[in-house]
Design an enzyme around this catalytic site. Sequence first.
Site, PDB file in Angstrom:
ATOM      1  N   GLU A 128       0.852  -1.188   0.000  1.00 37.12           N
ATOM      2  CA  GLU A 128       0.000   0.000   0.000  1.00 37.12           C
ATOM      3  C   GLU A 128       0.889   1.240   0.000  1.00 37.12           C
ATOM      4  O   GLU A 128       1.940   1.258   0.635  1.00 37.12           O
ATOM      5  CB  GLU A 128      -0.935   0.023   1.210  1.00 37.12           C
ATOM      6  CG  GLU A 128      -2.016  -1.042   1.194  1.00 37.12           C
ATOM      7  CD  GLU A 128      -3.011  -0.866   0.064  1.00 37.12           C
ATOM      8  OE1 GLU A 128      -3.200   0.283  -0.402  1.00 37.12           O
ATOM      9  OE2 GLU A 128      -3.588  -1.876  -0.377  1.00 37.12           O
TER      10      GLU A 128
ATOM     11  N   HIS B   9      -8.039  -2.074   0.394  1.00 40.65           N
ATOM     12  CA  HIS B   9      -6.926  -1.112   0.420  1.00 40.65           C
ATOM     13  C   HIS B   9      -6.309  -0.952   1.804  1.00 40.65           C
ATOM     14  O   HIS B   9      -5.460  -0.079   1.993  1.00 40.65           O
ATOM     15  CB  HIS B   9      -7.323   0.246  -0.154  1.00 40.65           C
ATOM     16  CG  HIS B   9      -7.653   0.180  -1.619  1.00 40.65           C
ATOM     17  ND1 HIS B   9      -6.856  -0.476  -2.519  1.00 40.65           N
ATOM     18  CD2 HIS B   9      -8.705   0.663  -2.325  1.00 40.65           C
ATOM     19  CE1 HIS B   9      -7.396  -0.389  -3.726  1.00 40.65           C
ATOM     20  NE2 HIS B   9      -8.516   0.283  -3.631  1.00 40.65           N
TER      21      HIS B   9
END
Length: 355
Positions: free
Chosen positions: A134, A290
Site C-alpha cells: 500500500e 486497500h
Amino acid sequence: MAASSLSRVLPLSRVSPHCFPLLSRSIISSSLAGPRAFRRLSASSLCPASHMSSPSQPARHDRPPSASTTYARDADRWRPMCLYHTQGKCTKVDDPIHLEKFNHNAARDLQVSAADLEHVCPQDLDHFLVLDLEGKVEILEFPVLIIDAKSLSVVDLFHRFIRPSQMSETRVNEYIEGKYGKFGVDRVWHDTAISFEEAIGEFETWLAQHHLWDKEQGGKLNRAAFVTCGNWDLKTKVPQQCKVSRIKLPGYFMQWINLKDVYLNFYHREARGMMAMMKQLDISVLGSHHLGLDDTKNIARVLQRMLVNGAVMRITAWRSPKSPDRIQFAYKNRLAAPCQGDGSVKDKRDSNGEP
C-alpha cells in the site's frame, strides 16, 4: 454449522480502543459498517465443488462450493486482526477481553478442508508469498503471507507499516490521515511504522528463519515465489522505493506470479482486480479493501480457491539479471493496459488494471 450462526457479525460496540484508539462510535459505524467492510467469513468462501474438472474444461472450474467443507469452531465469527500484534507490539496478549475482540491468528480466516485438498495439483514450488503493498507516493504497508503449496495452510505472516523517508512530518500526517484515517488505524500506523530499510532487514531475517532465503546462496528465494494481484507491486513500486531509500533491489524481488495472468489463462475470463476475482468466484470480502493486510488475506483466499480448482502456479514475470529494468512475461495472453487518449496508462498503480 447452523445458518443462524453464519449470519452473526462482530458487534460494533465491541471494537476495542486498543487497536483503533482514535475511533469514536460514530466513526466506527460509518467506517466499518459499509457493505464491503469487515464482512465475516461464510461457509462458501473457500471450498470448491466436491468434483472438479481438469484444466482443459474451464467451464467447470468454478462450480459451487461443496457442502462438506468445515471450519474450526472459532471461525464462527469474523474478528479484525490486532494490528499491534501483527507487528509484534501487542501488549494485551494475556487479556481475555482483548483476545475475544481481536484476532491474533492470521490462519483463522484461511482454512481449507481436507476433502478440498484432494483436488490440488502438484506445484513446482513449496511456498507462495502473497504480497500486497500500500502507498502510491512511498510504500506505507508491507504485508506478506506464507502459504504452504501442499496443505494450503498459512505458515506465517510478516506485516510492517512503513514510514516515508522523503516527506516532511506535516506531509506524512496528511498522507496517513488520508490513507488510514478512514479505517481508524492511523494511530496504530504512527505507533509502529519503521523505515523501509529496517523493514527489509527484518523481512530478510524472517525469510531466513523459514529457510526461504539465504543471502550467501545468491539471494534468491528457495522453492518459493511472491504472488501479487497485478505487476505493480514488484515491477514498479519496490524498485521505486529502493531508489528512494538508496538500497539495492534485493535478488528475491526479481521474479513473481501475477495472479491476474494465471486467472485469465486458467478460467479463460478477465478479472481486472482482486474484487472482480472474488465476485466471480463467489468469495466474500473480509476486512477493508486497500488496507494492505486485509487485501493480502483476501488475495490468499483467491489463491487457495484457484489451487483447489486445479490451477498450477508458475512464475509469470521476471527481470533479466543483466538488465533489471527489462521484464519478461510468461503468458502471451495477458490483460491489456487501459490507456487514455494520449496513450498513457490510465491506472498508474498497475498497468494490468484495477489493483
